[in-house]
Design a protein around this motif. Structure first.
Motif, PDB file in Angstrom:
ATOM      1  N   THR A 130      48.950  15.139  28.603  1.00  0.00           N
ATOM      2  CA  THR A 130      47.898  15.292  27.609  1.00  0.00           C
ATOM      3  C   THR A 130      47.067  14.040  27.344  1.00  0.00           C
ATOM      4  O   THR A 130      47.106  13.469  26.276  1.00  0.00           O
ATOM      5  CB  THR A 130      48.463  15.766  26.253  1.00  0.00           C
ATOM      6  N   PRO A 131      46.310  13.617  28.341  1.00  0.00           N
ATOM      7  CA  PRO A 131      45.330  12.584  28.057  1.00  0.00           C
ATOM      8  C   PRO A 131      44.221  13.177  27.192  1.00  0.00           C
ATOM      9  O   PRO A 131      44.039  14.386  27.171  1.00  0.00           O
ATOM     10  CB  PRO A 131      44.798  12.209  29.431  1.00  0.00           C
ATOM     11  N   ALA A 132      43.521  12.333  26.497  1.00  0.00           N
ATOM     12  CA  ALA A 132      42.400  12.812  25.700  1.00  0.00           C
ATOM     13  C   ALA A 132      41.462  13.607  26.594  1.00  0.00           C
ATOM     14  O   ALA A 132      41.203  13.214  27.732  1.00  0.00           O
ATOM     15  CB  ALA A 132      41.666  11.626  25.085  1.00  0.00           C
ATOM     16  N   THR A 133      40.971  14.720  26.118  1.00  0.00           N
ATOM     17  CA  THR A 133      40.175  15.555  26.998  1.00  0.00           C
ATOM     18  C   THR A 133      38.716  15.127  27.043  1.00  0.00           C
ATOM     19  O   THR A 133      37.968  15.549  27.883  1.00  0.00           O
ATOM     20  CB  THR A 133      40.239  17.031  26.585  1.00  0.00           C
ATOM     21  N   THR A 134      38.305  14.303  26.131  1.00  0.00           N
ATOM     22  CA  THR A 134      36.937  13.807  26.218  1.00  0.00           C
ATOM     23  C   THR A 134      36.963  12.297  26.088  1.00  0.00           C
ATOM     24  O   THR A 134      37.996  11.688  25.860  1.00  0.00           O
ATOM     25  CB  THR A 134      36.042  14.346  25.084  1.00  0.00           C
ATOM     26  N   SER A 135      35.821  11.706  26.236  1.00  0.00           N
ATOM     27  CA  SER A 135      35.718  10.255  26.128  1.00  0.00           C
ATOM     28  C   SER A 135      35.288   9.891  24.720  1.00  0.00           C
ATOM     29  O   SER A 135      34.688   8.868  24.502  1.00  0.00           O
ATOM     30  CB  SER A 135      34.700   9.754  27.125  1.00  0.00           C
ATOM     31  N   SER A 159      36.097   8.403  22.147  1.00  0.00           N
ATOM     32  CA  SER A 159      36.170   7.092  21.517  1.00  0.00           C
ATOM     33  C   SER A 159      35.516   6.000  22.357  1.00  0.00           C
ATOM     34  O   SER A 159      35.625   4.833  22.047  1.00  0.00           O
ATOM     35  CB  SER A 159      37.634   6.734  21.274  1.00  0.00           C
ATOM     36  N   LEU A 160      34.838   6.387  23.416  1.00  0.00           N
ATOM     37  CA  LEU A 160      34.278   5.381  24.319  1.00  0.00           C
ATOM     38  C   LEU A 160      33.345   4.398  23.623  1.00  0.00           C
ATOM     39  O   LEU A 160      33.375   3.215  23.900  1.00  0.00           O
ATOM     40  CB  LEU A 160      33.482   6.064  25.435  1.00  0.00           C
ATOM     41  N   ASP A 161      32.523   4.896  22.755  1.00  0.00           N
ATOM     42  CA  ASP A 161      31.486   4.049  22.185  1.00  0.00           C
ATOM     43  C   ASP A 161      31.981   3.098  21.110  1.00  0.00           C
ATOM     44  O   ASP A 161      31.321   2.135  20.792  1.00  0.00           O
ATOM     45  CB  ASP A 161      30.376   4.922  21.586  1.00  0.00           C
ATOM     46  N   THR A 162      33.154   3.388  20.578  1.00  0.00           N
ATOM     47  CA  THR A 162      33.568   2.630  19.404  1.00  0.00           C
ATOM     48  C   THR A 162      33.814   1.158  19.708  1.00  0.00           C
ATOM     49  O   THR A 162      33.456   0.298  18.927  1.00  0.00           O
ATOM     50  CB  THR A 162      34.837   3.240  18.788  1.00  0.00           C
ATOM     51  N   ALA A 163      34.428   0.863  20.869  1.00  0.00           N
ATOM     52  CA  ALA A 163      34.811  -0.523  21.130  1.00  0.00           C
ATOM     53  C   ALA A 163      33.626  -1.398  21.531  1.00  0.00           C
ATOM     54  O   ALA A 163      33.585  -2.574  21.231  1.00  0.00           O
ATOM     55  CB  ALA A 163      35.868  -0.580  22.226  1.00  0.00           C
ATOM     56  N   LEU A 164      32.674  -0.813  22.200  1.00  0.00           N
ATOM     57  CA  LEU A 164      31.602  -1.614  22.766  1.00  0.00           C
ATOM     58  C   LEU A 164      30.243  -1.028  22.399  1.00  0.00           C
ATOM     59  O   LEU A 164      29.668  -0.280  23.154  1.00  0.00           O
ATOM     60  CB  LEU A 164      31.734  -1.654  24.289  1.00  0.00           C
ATOM     61  N   PRO A 165      29.734  -1.377  21.246  1.00  0.00           N
ATOM     62  CA  PRO A 165      28.419  -0.859  20.869  1.00  0.00           C
ATOM     63  C   PRO A 165      27.368  -1.254  21.896  1.00  0.00           C
ATOM     64  O   PRO A 165      27.446  -2.339  22.488  1.00  0.00           O
ATOM     65  CB  PRO A 165      28.138  -1.509  19.522  1.00  0.00           C
ATOM     66  N   ALA A 166      26.401  -0.365  22.113  1.00  0.00           N
ATOM     67  CA  ALA A 166      25.447  -0.545  23.197  1.00  0.00           C
ATOM     68  C   ALA A 166      24.661  -1.847  23.095  1.00  0.00           C
ATOM     69  O   ALA A 166      24.213  -2.392  24.085  1.00  0.00           O
ATOM     70  CB  ALA A 166      24.492   0.638  23.233  1.00  0.00           C
ATOM     71  N   ARG A 195      40.129  -2.757  23.749  1.00  0.00           N
ATOM     72  CA  ARG A 195      39.454  -1.816  24.622  1.00  0.00           C
ATOM     73  C   ARG A 195      40.359  -1.441  25.803  1.00  0.00           C
ATOM     74  O   ARG A 195      40.356  -0.306  26.269  1.00  0.00           O
ATOM     75  CB  ARG A 195      38.139  -2.431  25.118  1.00  0.00           C
ATOM     76  N   GLU A 251      46.074  19.977  35.727  1.00  0.00           N
ATOM     77  CA  GLU A 251      45.692  19.537  34.389  1.00  0.00           C
ATOM     78  C   GLU A 251      44.769  18.314  34.469  1.00  0.00           C
ATOM     79  O   GLU A 251      43.787  18.210  33.742  1.00  0.00           O
ATOM     80  CB  GLU A 251      46.959  19.200  33.596  1.00  0.00           C
TER      81      GLU A 251
END
Ligand SMILES: Nc1ncnc2c1ncn2[C@@H]1O[C@H](COP(=O)(O)OP(=O)(O)OP(=O)(O)O)[C@@H](O)[C@H]1O
Ligand SMILES: [Mg+2]
Lengths: 281, 314
Positions: A6-11, A13-20, B107, B161
């Motif tokens: 069960t890895p996270a099915t979407t990304s 939290s991707l943006d949280t660590a590295l704001p654009a 990260r 999966e």
């Protein structure tokens, strides 16, 4: 298996660590590449074990040579084989091949595993990777050698103090000799990185290193004449000149020895840079 | 955005990539397809500046990749080689990468979590299964939260999966407005993930279009017919507008007559039918058809042997 379930099915939290916005805060610098290479060096256990065993061997060998040479006759002119400081530092000669191989592996293992492509994707300008590898290998080798040689020196002199004359760190040229004995295998380790960058193959790089260190001196001696004169410019001879405290007449001076070694490194660095920059990874 | 113009790569006399031009737009998943040896991996290596093009160039967001100052923020890539040292734990591998560009330990932990490797992060990656190694590669691609994600055969070695997970991951990355280029030699897999397709064969561009455009390329729907009286039925159906492909002694495909019509005619001629299946060409069929001349490495028993002339590697 549970470890990968069960890895996270979407990304999400991707943006949280590295704001654009802060891309420029992530510019690649030499200091950062050195830090990266240092993490790589220390995180492979076999490298750490190798450095540790090298240190042990340097101490053991230095002490052994001191014991065997203890009480050996001193040449009448005060020069010759009896060199209490030099003898206790003998392990440096042993360490050169191992550290040279460690240096070569730091780069050739990246080619054999495919890691080099990941590395060069992170540092696409490439050359900082070679510099950083040389810096990190030099630092690790030098630290290993200084620590183990100091132990070897003090134990070695303790062996001598029972018999013939011994040396102390404050004697003229002795501290220099300890540092030189640490510096010599360090330069070989850096040369190992250079050979590794050139041939990209572990066995080939170590083979060349062994040939340059051990085969070429014998070969040059056998050929005689000009070759014999040229042989003092080989790394092993230059290194010997750098380490020796009690000099044989006609030997190269320690400074010249160091310059010769730096010349080798410079040439290898230049060739390694060209190979890394020009060839496909 | 990835822009590839006249990209060409020769390895000695072998032409791996031949005058390839295409643009990969942000916002959709672009599938990069082609048979084995078509030049997909080589093209990706050239986009990353790992291999030098013989001719042409590849630009990432308007610049050659090497000119970007924070490369991991621009593109995250997974290449076909494993790309990590077997003796180094996963976390240290990612930390070393992160360090080149000042990305935090937090990260690193976060991407390990995203790919589901947190629990094994401190184990040497040499002991990882193929799927776990693949996940580590994907973690390194996500590390810099890049504008562009480029993955070479990411589903390799993943369990069902994992395949579902990567499919959703890719779609959500594209939905966030990123450029996503994913290679595969399996159209069946890409058909479920990608909206746009770049198809190559023998290093050349074969198609660069959306799934809908690809489907529109198909010939009229065919109907599969199985009957013990196949010969008589074929005679009955033969005509100007029909095209019949014999699949077996009792099996053939018809183009130009619909299933109702075939059924009615068989009924009135008193011929028994065992199967009557209307078939729409799938993206996979279209892909097979488009690349059939470009396949370099055939198996000898190719299932399409009876309809196409098999072409062997030159
Ligand atoms: N470094 C190299 N030296 C020589 N030939 C190469 C090299 N890299 C790739 N090739 C050749 O270039 C062609 C394209 O290879 P590439 O790996 O790019 O194909 P691919 O589309 O990724 O195939 P696959 O689906 O099998 O991964 C092949 O014929 C391959 O043998
Ligand atoms: Mg490939």
């Amino acid at each position: 298996m549970s470890a990968t379930s069960t890895p996270a099915t979407t990304s999400g939290s991707l943006d949280t660590a590295l704001p654009a916005g802060d891309v420029s805060a992530h510019n690649v610098t030499l200091v950062r590449v050195v830090r990266s290479e240092w993490i790589k060096l220390r995180s492979v256990r076999s490298t750490i074990v190798t450095l540790g065993l090298t240190a042990c061997a340097v101490v053991a060998f230095g002490v052994l040579v001191s014991m065997l040479s203890n009480g050996a006759p001193i040449a009448a002119d005060g020069e010759g084989i009896y060199d209490p400081a030099g003898n206790s530092l003998f392990g440096a000669i042993l360490a050169q091949v191992v550290l040279g191989a460690v240096g070569a592996l730091v780069i050739t293992s990246e080619y054999s595993t495919g890691l080099i492509r990941t590395t060069l994707t992170a540092v696409p300008r490439r050359l900082p990777v070679l510099w950083a590898k040389m810096i990190v290998v030099a630092a690790a080798s030098f630290a290993t050698m200084v620590a183990s040689l100091l132990v070897a020196f003090f134990v070695g002199q303790a062996v001598y103090s029972g018999g013939g004359p011994s040396a102390s760190l404050s004697d003229p040229g002795v501290l220099r000799a300890v540092l030189a004995a640490a510096l010599f295998p360090t330069t070989i380790a850096v040369m190992g990185v250079g050979f590794g960058a050139l041939v990209r193959h572990t066995a080939a790089a170590i083979g060349i290193l062994v040939a340059v260190l051990f085969v070429m001196p014998t070969l040059f001696d056998t050929l005689g004449g000009v070759w014999d004169d040229a042989s003092k410019y080989l790394p092993s001879e230059a290194g010997q000149a750098m380490i020796t405290v009690v000099k044989d007449s006609g030997d190269m001076s320690p400074t010249t020895g160091l310059l010769v070694l730096l010349g080798w490194i410079g040439a290898l660095l230049a060739a390694g840079m060209i190979a890394l920059k020009r060839r496909d990874a | 955005m990835i822009q590839v113009t006249n990209l060409t790569k020769h390895y000695g006399r072998h032409v791996a990539v031949d005058d390839l031009s295409f643009t990969v737009e942000p916002g959709v998943v672009t599938g990069f397809l082609g048979p084995n040896g078509a030049g997909k991996s080589t093209t990706m290596r050239m986009i990353l500046g790992l291999d030098k093009p013989t001719e042409g160039q590849a630009l990432l967001n308007g610049k050659p990749f090497a000119e970007h100052r924070a490369p991991l923020r621009e593109i995250g890539a997974l290449l076909d080689a494993k790309g990590n040292h077997p003796g180094r734990p996963a976390r240290e591998h990612l930390s070393a990468l992160a360090a080149t560009t000042g990305i935090s330990k937090r990260r690193v932990a976060e991407v390990l979590d995203i790919v589901g490797l947190s629990e094994v992060a401190d184990r040497r990656s040499g002991g990882f299964s193929l799927g776990m190694a693949q996940r580590l590669g994907i973690a390194s691609a996500l590390l810099g939260d890049p504008h562009t994600v480029m993955l070479d055969e990411p589903v390799n070695g993943l369990d069902p999966e994992g395949i579902l997970w990567i499919r959703n991951l890719l779609k959500s990355l594209a939905a966030e407005g990123r450029t996503v280029l994913v290679s595969s030699h399996l159209m069946s897999e890409m058909a479920l993930t990608a909206e746009h397709f770049i198809i190559v064969g023998r290093g050349r561009l074969i198609a660069d279009m959306s799934g809908a455009e690809l489907t529109a390329l198909t010939q009229p729907t065919s109907v599969r017919v199985r009957s013990p009286h196949a010969g008589q039925l074929r005679d009955l159906l033969a005509g100007d507008a029909t095209d019949i492909v014999i699949r077996d002694h009792d099996l053939f495909d018809v183009v130009g007559v619909d299933a109702d019509d075939i059924g009615a005619r068989a009924w009135s001629a008193n011929l028994q039918l065992q199967e009557l299946t209307p078939a729409r060409a799938s993206l996979e069929d279209i892909f097979m058809d488009l690349t059939k001349d470009a396949v370099e490495y055939h198996g000898v028993t190719d299932s399409t042997n009876n309809t196409h002339e098999t072409e062997y590697a030159r």
